[in-house]
Design a protein around this motif. Sequence first.
Motif, PDB file in Angstrom:
ATOM      1  N   LEU B   6       0.870  -1.180   0.000  1.00  0.00           N
ATOM      2  CA  LEU B   6       0.000   0.000   0.000  1.00  0.00           C
ATOM      3  C   LEU B   6       0.907   1.230   0.000  1.00  0.00           C
ATOM      4  O   LEU B   6       2.093   1.145   0.327  1.00  0.00           O
ATOM      5  CB  LEU B   6      -0.880   0.021   1.257  1.00  0.00           C
ATOM      6  CG  LEU B   6      -1.781  -1.187   1.481  1.00  0.00           C
ATOM      7  CD1 LEU B   6      -2.637  -0.984   2.733  1.00  0.00           C
ATOM      8  CD2 LEU B   6      -2.655  -1.442   0.261  1.00  0.00           C
ATOM      9  N   PHE B   7       0.342   2.374  -0.348  1.00  0.00           N
ATOM     10  CA  PHE B   7       1.105   3.635  -0.323  1.00  0.00           C
ATOM     11  C   PHE B   7       0.405   4.656   0.574  1.00  0.00           C
ATOM     12  O   PHE B   7      -0.812   4.808   0.521  1.00  0.00           O
ATOM     13  CB  PHE B   7       1.291   4.196  -1.731  1.00  0.00           C
ATOM     14  CG  PHE B   7       2.292   3.408  -2.521  1.00  0.00           C
ATOM     15  CD1 PHE B   7       3.644   3.695  -2.430  1.00  0.00           C
ATOM     16  CD2 PHE B   7       1.883   2.348  -3.326  1.00  0.00           C
ATOM     17  CE1 PHE B   7       4.578   2.955  -3.142  1.00  0.00           C
ATOM     18  CE2 PHE B   7       2.810   1.602  -4.041  1.00  0.00           C
ATOM     19  CZ  PHE B   7       4.167   1.906  -3.946  1.00  0.00           C
ATOM     20  N   PHE B  24      -2.164  -0.320  -4.222  1.00  0.00           N
ATOM     21  CA  PHE B  24      -1.068  -0.334  -5.188  1.00  0.00           C
ATOM     22  C   PHE B  24      -1.447   0.350  -6.502  1.00  0.00           C
ATOM     23  O   PHE B  24      -0.628   0.978  -7.163  1.00  0.00           O
ATOM     24  CB  PHE B  24      -0.648  -1.791  -5.445  1.00  0.00           C
ATOM     25  CG  PHE B  24       0.570  -1.917  -6.304  1.00  0.00           C
ATOM     26  CD1 PHE B  24       1.845  -1.692  -5.774  1.00  0.00           C
ATOM     27  CD2 PHE B  24       0.466  -2.240  -7.657  1.00  0.00           C
ATOM     28  CE1 PHE B  24       2.974  -1.797  -6.561  1.00  0.00           C
ATOM     29  CE2 PHE B  24       1.598  -2.346  -8.454  1.00  0.00           C
ATOM     30  CZ  PHE B  24       2.857  -2.123  -7.901  1.00  0.00           C
ATOM     31  N   ASP B  25      -2.754   0.249  -6.853  1.00  0.00           N
ATOM     32  CA  ASP B  25      -3.215   0.801  -8.134  1.00  0.00           C
ATOM     33  C   ASP B  25      -3.647   2.256  -8.032  1.00  0.00           C
ATOM     34  O   ASP B  25      -4.113   2.839  -9.009  1.00  0.00           O
ATOM     35  CB  ASP B  25      -4.372  -0.050  -8.675  1.00  0.00           C
ATOM     36  CG  ASP B  25      -3.931  -1.495  -8.899  1.00  0.00           C
ATOM     37  OD1 ASP B  25      -2.817  -1.684  -9.421  1.00  0.00           O
ATOM     38  OD2 ASP B  25      -4.689  -2.411  -8.527  1.00  0.00           O
ATOM     39  N   GLY B  26      -3.531   2.842  -6.847  1.00  0.00           N
ATOM     40  CA  GLY B  26      -3.829   4.266  -6.714  1.00  0.00           C
ATOM     41  C   GLY B  26      -5.226   4.568  -6.214  1.00  0.00           C
ATOM     42  O   GLY B  26      -5.618   5.736  -6.132  1.00  0.00           O
ATOM     43  N   LYS B  27      -5.969   3.545  -5.850  1.00  0.00           N
ATOM     44  CA  LYS B  27      -7.323   3.782  -5.321  1.00  0.00           C
ATOM     45  C   LYS B  27      -7.207   4.268  -3.872  1.00  0.00           C
ATOM     46  O   LYS B  27      -6.484   3.676  -3.063  1.00  0.00           O
ATOM     47  CB  LYS B  27      -8.116   2.476  -5.378  1.00  0.00           C
ATOM     48  CG  LYS B  27      -9.591   2.659  -5.045  1.00  0.00           C
ATOM     49  CD  LYS B  27     -10.333   1.321  -5.037  1.00  0.00           C
ATOM     50  CE  LYS B  27     -11.498   1.397  -4.073  1.00  0.00           C
ATOM     51  NZ  LYS B  27     -11.850   0.085  -3.539  1.00  0.00           N
ATOM     52  N   LYS B  60     -10.692   4.347   8.743  1.00  0.00           N
ATOM     53  CA  LYS B  60     -11.659   4.675   7.675  1.00  0.00           C
ATOM     54  C   LYS B  60     -11.599   3.653   6.541  1.00  0.00           C
ATOM     55  O   LYS B  60     -12.595   3.394   5.873  1.00  0.00           O
ATOM     56  CB  LYS B  60     -11.364   6.063   7.101  1.00  0.00           C
ATOM     57  CG  LYS B  60     -11.906   7.200   7.965  1.00  0.00           C
ATOM     58  CD  LYS B  60     -12.045   8.462   7.112  1.00  0.00           C
ATOM     59  CE  LYS B  60     -12.165   9.713   7.960  1.00  0.00           C
ATOM     60  NZ  LYS B  60     -11.959  10.932   7.167  1.00  0.00           N
ATOM     61  N   ALA B  61     -10.393   3.093   6.321  1.00  0.00           N
ATOM     62  CA  ALA B  61     -10.232   2.097   5.256  1.00  0.00           C
ATOM     63  C   ALA B  61     -10.744   0.719   5.700  1.00  0.00           C
ATOM     64  O   ALA B  61     -10.788  -0.220   4.896  1.00  0.00           O
ATOM     65  CB  ALA B  61      -8.756   1.998   4.873  1.00  0.00           C
TER      66      ALA B  61
END
Lengths: 298, 298
Positions: B6-7, B24-27, B60-61
Amino acid sequence: MNQQPLFLGIDGGATKCRVVLQDFDGKVLGTGLGGSANPSHGMHTVIDSIQNAVQMAIAKAGLSMDVLTHTIAGAGLAGLHLARYRQQANEWQHPFRRLYLTDDLQIACLGAHGGQDGAVIIAGTGFSATSVTLGDSRVLGGYGFLMGDKCSGSWIGHQALQQVLLATDGLAPPTALEALIADKFDAQGAELADQLIDATPSQYASLAPLVFLAASKGDKPAEDILQQSADFLSRVARRLLESQPPRLSLVGSIAEMLRARLEPEVQSRLTALQYQPEVGAIHFARQMYAKEGQEVNA
Amino acid sequence: MNQQPLFLGIDGGATKCRVVLQDFDGKVLGTGLGGSANPSHGMHTVIDSIQNAVQMAIAKAGLSMDVLTHTIAGAGLAGLHLARYRQQANEWQHPFRRLYLTDDLQIACLGAHGGQDGAVIIAGTGFSATSVTLGDSRVLGGYGFLMGDKCSGSWIGHQALQQVLLATDGLAPPTALEALIADKFDAQGAELADQLIDATPSQYASLAPLVFLAASKGDKPAEDILQQSADFLSRVARRLLESQPPRLSLVGSIAEMLRARLEPEVQSRLTALQYQPEVGAIHFARQMYAKEGQEVNA
């Protein structure tokens, strides 16, 4: 036998502290100089500075510290118009027979006018001003570092640093102050700002002579800072003159150095200091001591 | 099996800290908000603020704190252009798989222009600006509170207080700010100055909304402060535009609120932010992580 008391006057400023010791008849026995008496550095600093200055004066007078037990002291300290510092100062277990405390402005005014009505503007490390007349007493400034003050040494030093940082970024015209200040701190830009970000008013005030130096060599940004200070000082003077004080004097090195840049009408109204603030502190001590005597005898 | 990382992007400002968590995909998985990340208050404050914001984002995630062990974090912190804060920040025993550190200016610029060349001006509690182009990279400001800065929230708040103190002494015109600030602090004159003499940049910045309020009601001294700020901001913009950045964006609440007072030529050159600084921090983390991977594989 009742020994005649000695009188000690203490002028406690942000950068230095001056004392004068007189005998009962007003003859000066000795003078002394100590470091910062700024109560925002803690009362222990103030007390240390005063004690150093007192020791120097006693030594110069050829006396011993025993004389303090029959010495009546008056002290005017920067910041003492604020309740919290007054309270701390009152708790001092001082070595004198009596100690009468007030702020630096009152003793400057008493000294400047030999105990009579008048107005004074103090501009040294900090700034404050007062006018005392029969019908009116007003105080201006005295709020502290970078607080409603545009003519103190600390303000001038801070402005100089701002000009240098802005000039470094190409956001203000080049100034000779850049090289002078970079030399003094061996730093520029972010590292210079970081060195000075917690600097004391005295440290900022130590830059003021560089501004006078640069201005004397024709540096426009430096001259602009000094002219802004002088204009502010003229505004203060006009405000004090509204209450028609019989005299108006400048106190402090910065006020003295700005004198030639003041408005001509203001310059024409200035009267010479009769005595320095530390002598004003003796005036204050004598007044308070006499008053106490009267109360005891009443 | 190798889990996809994750970022996490962290924008650490003087008054608050914002984070965003992406897969990883920016979501975007979650966002969080914490208190001051000003390193001049000590690294423990910075770390506390970041940890609070990260916990909020993870909650929140709908994830647990375990995910941090496969999270790649990028953080842009105010003050990190200074060596002493960089060193302190590098010593943080952080919970992430990787942590890449830079200053707030770099992530604001990366966010504003989606990782491409461009210029940004940050005016929130503090002020700094940068322009990054192929041929040139320049930084302006970022020197700290009352250091070569005439457009930040803390500067505006400090100016407001000066105007109030001067007005109290009859040395500046009356202003609606007097009543607004006296109400906020339940004090005036010397007691007001004393309450604020050690105030933080954030505390000063909290006065800025009162200046915008007073100006909106036609108060001339308040409007003058804001116009001075806007003129400074225009000067900064012109300086950045010298290096011909393809885009120029404003970052921070104060910059946004001053926009309408900027010079028309400057306004016409402004481009909208693509992303907030915390997303810029993820850009930074992805760049650094990819670079590290290449080095490992080389």
